[in-house]
Design a protein around this motif. Structure first.
Motif, PDB file in Angstrom:
ATOM      1  N   ILE A  72       0.865  -1.179   0.000  1.00  0.00           N
ATOM      2  CA  ILE A  72       0.000   0.000   0.000  1.00  0.00           C
ATOM      3  C   ILE A  72       0.903   1.232   0.000  1.00  0.00           C
ATOM      4  N   PRO A  73       0.787   2.076  -1.040  1.00  0.00           N
ATOM      5  CA  PRO A  73       1.728   3.197  -1.186  1.00  0.00           C
ATOM      6  C   PRO A  73       1.870   4.101   0.039  1.00  0.00           C
ATOM      7  N   PHE A  74       0.783   4.454   0.706  1.00  0.00           N
ATOM      8  CA  PHE A  74       0.928   5.362   1.849  1.00  0.00           C
ATOM      9  C   PHE A  74       1.626   4.693   3.035  1.00  0.00           C
ATOM     10  N   GLU A  75       1.594   3.363   3.109  1.00  0.00           N
ATOM     11  CA  GLU A  75       2.326   2.658   4.161  1.00  0.00           C
ATOM     12  C   GLU A  75       3.810   2.544   3.825  1.00  0.00           C
ATOM     13  N   GLN A  76       4.130   2.552   2.544  1.00  0.00           N
ATOM     14  CA  GLN A  76       5.520   2.399   2.120  1.00  0.00           C
ATOM     15  C   GLN A  76       6.395   3.569   2.573  1.00  0.00           C
ATOM     16  N   GLU A  77       5.857   4.774   2.562  1.00  0.00           N
ATOM     17  CA  GLU A  77       6.671   5.935   2.941  1.00  0.00           C
ATOM     18  C   GLU A  77       7.210   5.806   4.362  1.00  0.00           C
ATOM     19  N   ALA A  78       6.356   5.476   5.305  1.00  0.00           N
ATOM     20  CA  ALA A  78       6.791   5.301   6.691  1.00  0.00           C
ATOM     21  C   ALA A  78       7.713   4.091   6.821  1.00  0.00           C
ATOM     22  N   HIS A  85       3.120  -0.517  -9.696  1.00  0.00           N
ATOM     23  CA  HIS A  85       2.043   0.498  -9.683  1.00  0.00           C
ATOM     24  C   HIS A  85       1.313   0.490 -10.995  1.00  0.00           C
TER      25      HIS A  85
END
Length: 86
Positions: A51-57, A86
């Motif tokens: 999940i892209p937003f989880e990857q940043e953290a 993606h």
């Protein structure tokens, strides 16, 4: 059906000098070290969230943990599943 399965594994011979330095709380990466001849290696085994937003953290925390163990002349090896489709 969705499962919460995730994790990584790193194998070494029973007489190897593989040392576990860090396992993240979610089991998504391990950081290990070993020496071979006169060289020190850091091995990072990764299973990134998809999940892209989880990857940043995830990558931010991974980076912070890796730099804690890096020293001059240490050889860094990173592998695993980065889930960057993606």
């Amino acid at each position: 059906t969705q499962t919460a399965s995730r994790g990584v594994i790193t194998f070494g011979c029973k007489d190897s000098n593989l040392n576990v330095l860090k396992i993240d709380d979610d089991g998504r990466y391990t950081i290990c070290s070993f020496s071979w001849f006169d060289h020190i290696f850091i091995i990072v085994n990764v299973y990134s969230p998809n999940i892209p937003f989880e990857q940043e953290a995830f990558y931010h925390n991974l980076h912070l943990d890796i730099v804690d163990f890096l020293k001059p002349n240490v050889i860094l090896i990173i592998g695993g599943d980065f889930n960057n489709i993606h």
